[in-house]
Motif scaffolding. Sequence first.
Motif, PDB file in Angstrom:
ATOM      1  N   GLU A   1     -30.262  11.582 -29.324  1.00  0.00           N
ATOM      2  CA  GLU A   1     -28.063  11.556 -30.909  1.00  0.00           C
ATOM      3  C   GLU A   1     -27.546  12.555 -30.001  1.00  0.00           C
ATOM      4  N   VAL A   2     -27.913  13.584 -29.332  1.00  0.00           N
ATOM      5  CA  VAL A   2     -27.049  14.239 -28.739  1.00  0.00           C
ATOM      6  C   VAL A   2     -25.515  14.034 -28.544  1.00  0.00           C
ATOM      7  N   SER A   3     -25.823  12.819 -27.215  1.00  0.00           N
ATOM      8  CA  SER A   3     -24.858  12.112 -26.394  1.00  0.00           C
ATOM      9  C   SER A   3     -23.673  11.605 -27.910  1.00  0.00           C
ATOM     10  N   GLU A   4     -23.620  11.684 -28.762  1.00  0.00           N
ATOM     11  CA  GLU A   4     -22.597  11.226 -29.833  1.00  0.00           C
ATOM     12  C   GLU A   4     -21.590  12.416 -30.416  1.00  0.00           C
ATOM     13  N   LEU A   5     -22.072  13.887 -29.529  1.00  0.00           N
ATOM     14  CA  LEU A   5     -21.708  15.770 -30.414  1.00  0.00           C
ATOM     15  C   LEU A   5     -20.009  15.304 -29.556  1.00  0.00           C
ATOM     16  N   GLN A   6     -19.362  15.624 -30.330  1.00  0.00           N
ATOM     17  CA  GLN A   6     -18.168  15.229 -29.862  1.00  0.00           C
ATOM     18  C   GLN A   6     -17.893  17.272 -29.615  1.00  0.00           C
ATOM     19  N   ALA A   7     -18.909  18.417 -29.501  1.00  0.00           N
ATOM     20  CA  ALA A   7     -18.174  19.764 -29.648  1.00  0.00           C
ATOM     21  C   ALA A   7     -18.257  19.903 -27.908  1.00  0.00           C
ATOM     22  N   ILE A   8     -17.337  21.324 -27.816  1.00  0.00           N
ATOM     23  CA  ILE A   8     -17.093  21.684 -26.561  1.00  0.00           C
ATOM     24  C   ILE A   8     -18.235  22.502 -25.886  1.00  0.00           C
ATOM     25  N   GLU A   9     -18.697  23.305 -26.986  1.00  0.00           N
ATOM     26  CA  GLU A   9     -19.125  24.628 -27.142  1.00  0.00           C
ATOM     27  C   GLU A   9     -21.229  23.709 -27.414  1.00  0.00           C
ATOM     28  N   ILE A  10     -22.070  24.013 -27.186  1.00  0.00           N
ATOM     29  CA  ILE A  10     -23.805  23.856 -27.995  1.00  0.00           C
ATOM     30  C   ILE A  10     -24.645  24.759 -27.340  1.00  0.00           C
ATOM     31  N   ASN A  11     -24.324  25.875 -28.504  1.00  0.00           N
ATOM     32  CA  ASN A  11     -25.006  27.390 -27.968  1.00  0.00           C
ATOM     33  C   ASN A  11     -26.663  27.145 -29.528  1.00  0.00           C
ATOM     34  N   LEU A  12     -27.408  26.785 -27.525  1.00  0.00           N
ATOM     35  CA  LEU A  12     -29.555  26.242 -28.326  1.00  0.00           C
ATOM     36  C   LEU A  12     -30.036  27.539 -27.677  1.00  0.00           C
ATOM     37  N   ASN A  13     -29.515  28.990 -27.479  1.00  0.00           N
ATOM     38  CA  ASN A  13     -30.095  29.810 -27.329  1.00  0.00           C
ATOM     39  C   ASN A  13     -31.699  30.495 -28.329  1.00  0.00           C
ATOM     40  N   GLN A  14     -32.345  30.434 -27.420  1.00  0.00           N
ATOM     41  CA  GLN A  14     -33.378  31.125 -28.396  1.00  0.00           C
ATOM     42  C   GLN A  14     -33.892  30.145 -29.468  1.00  0.00           C
ATOM     43  N   ASN A  15     -34.479  28.520 -29.169  1.00  0.00           N
ATOM     44  CA  ASN A  15     -35.108  28.223 -29.663  1.00  0.00           C
ATOM     45  C   ASN A  15     -36.434  27.458 -29.080  1.00  0.00           C
ATOM     46  N   GLN A  16     -37.143  26.857 -29.124  1.00  0.00           N
ATOM     47  CA  GLN A  16     -38.310  26.899 -28.528  1.00  0.00           C
ATOM     48  C   GLN A  16     -38.585  25.007 -27.601  1.00  0.00           C
ATOM     49  N   ILE A  17     -37.149  25.169 -27.591  1.00  0.00           N
ATOM     50  CA  ILE A  17     -36.802  23.476 -26.775  1.00  0.00           C
ATOM     51  C   ILE A  17     -37.709  23.738 -25.126  1.00  0.00           C
ATOM     52  N   SER A  18     -38.802  22.048 -25.463  1.00  0.00           N
ATOM     53  CA  SER A  18     -39.632  22.035 -23.860  1.00  0.00           C
ATOM     54  C   SER A  18     -38.789  20.795 -23.901  1.00  0.00           C
ATOM     55  N   VAL A  19     -37.369  20.086 -24.765  1.00  0.00           N
ATOM     56  CA  VAL A  19     -37.687  18.612 -24.048  1.00  0.00           C
ATOM     57  C   VAL A  19     -35.800  18.365 -24.174  1.00  0.00           C
ATOM     58  N   LEU A  20     -35.089  18.328 -23.229  1.00  0.00           N
ATOM     59  CA  LEU A  20     -33.659  18.084 -23.396  1.00  0.00           C
ATOM     60  C   LEU A  20     -33.430  16.773 -22.728  1.00  0.00           C
ATOM     61  N   SER A  21     -33.064  15.964 -23.626  1.00  0.00           N
ATOM     62  CA  SER A  21     -32.707  14.732 -23.332  1.00  0.00           C
ATOM     63  C   SER A  21     -31.534  14.295 -22.409  1.00  0.00           C
ATOM     64  N   ALA A  22     -31.208  13.832 -21.322  1.00  0.00           N
ATOM     65  CA  ALA A  22     -30.717  13.885 -19.680  1.00  0.00           C
ATOM     66  C   ALA A  22     -29.580  13.408 -20.722  1.00  0.00           C
ATOM     67  N   GLU A  23     -29.454  12.364 -21.963  1.00  0.00           N
ATOM     68  CA  GLU A  23     -28.539  11.478 -22.621  1.00  0.00           C
ATOM     69  C   GLU A  23     -26.819  12.984 -22.903  1.00  0.00           C
ATOM     70  N   VAL A  24     -27.379  14.347 -23.617  1.00  0.00           N
ATOM     71  CA  VAL A  24     -26.659  15.001 -23.531  1.00  0.00           C
ATOM     72  C   VAL A  24     -25.288  15.022 -22.112  1.00  0.00           C
ATOM     73  N   SER A  25     -25.860  14.572 -21.085  1.00  0.00           N
ATOM     74  CA  SER A  25     -24.527  14.498 -20.156  1.00  0.00           C
ATOM     75  C   SER A  25     -23.723  13.554 -20.706  1.00  0.00           C
ATOM     76  N   ARG A  26     -24.220  13.209 -21.236  1.00  0.00           N
ATOM     77  CA  ARG A  26     -23.125  12.311 -22.002  1.00  0.00           C
ATOM     78  C   ARG A  26     -21.641  12.584 -23.354  1.00  0.00           C
ATOM     79  N   CYS A  27     -21.887  13.899 -23.499  1.00  0.00           N
ATOM     80  CA  CYS A  27     -21.601  14.311 -24.516  1.00  0.00           C
ATOM     81  C   CYS A  27     -19.799  14.276 -24.226  1.00  0.00           C
ATOM     82  N   PRO A  28     -18.671  13.650 -24.686  1.00  0.00           N
ATOM     83  CA  PRO A  28     -17.823  13.682 -23.772  1.00  0.00           C
ATOM     84  C   PRO A  28     -16.401  14.148 -23.991  1.00  0.00           C
ATOM     85  N   ARG A  29     -17.132  15.626 -24.714  1.00  0.00           N
ATOM     86  CA  ARG A  29     -15.897  16.463 -24.096  1.00  0.00           C
ATOM     87  C   ARG A  29     -16.767  17.995 -24.331  1.00  0.00           C
TER      88      ARG A  29
END
Length: 238
Positions: free
Chosen positions: A148-176
Amino acid sequence: MGNSALKSHLETSQKTGVFQLTAKGLQEFPEELQRLTGNLRTVDLSGNKIEVLPAAVGNFLQLKSLTLNSNRLNCIPPEISKLKKLETLSLNGNRIQQLPPTLGQLKALRTLNLSGNQISEFPAGLGTLRHLDLLDLSRNQIRIVPAEVSELQAIEINLNQNQISVLSAEVSRCPRLKVLRLEENCLELSSIPQSVLKDSQVSLFSLEGNLFEVKNLRDLEGYDKYMERFTATKKKFA
């Protein structure tokens, strides 16, 4: 804090449209502010001990900026959705675990800062925020960045210092999306989607402090394309 001090603050705010009362040990959102719902544009109550943001916050219809960093909030009332002019919502360093679904109705929102809370799931329903420039979710407990991250219109997303082990390829479709920060997470090299390097608009992809050496990104397909974007952006700001 004495009533007279609060009173003088209120009088000033009536003229300026700005109410700032930081680090004063306040335990509640000042009820007296309700008298100024018609003209307050900026409220900053950072560094207090406020535990509850009242539903009445929805009455401040002229509000453009609401800052409650370093308080003790554990939720955001759904009534916040009434603040149609709100451009900045900053709630760093609280105890918030999840966001109300109505947050997506803040159509004017440009900056949403939720760093240093207790959010464990990537927030859904923010794709309707068409003007969002910055989404800061650093220093939380998020494990998965879903499709669902692909729906975001953000120019910058900051996810530093979480526990992320899975990053969806859909992030590449964020338009901005131009800046994606994922430092100090739990990502393996194999969990980096090559589409972010190859097909996205991301020109700053920040991955230090994960479970691989950043220099090994060079081995991934699309790295050259990413470096072209990175270099072009650097030149632009040089």
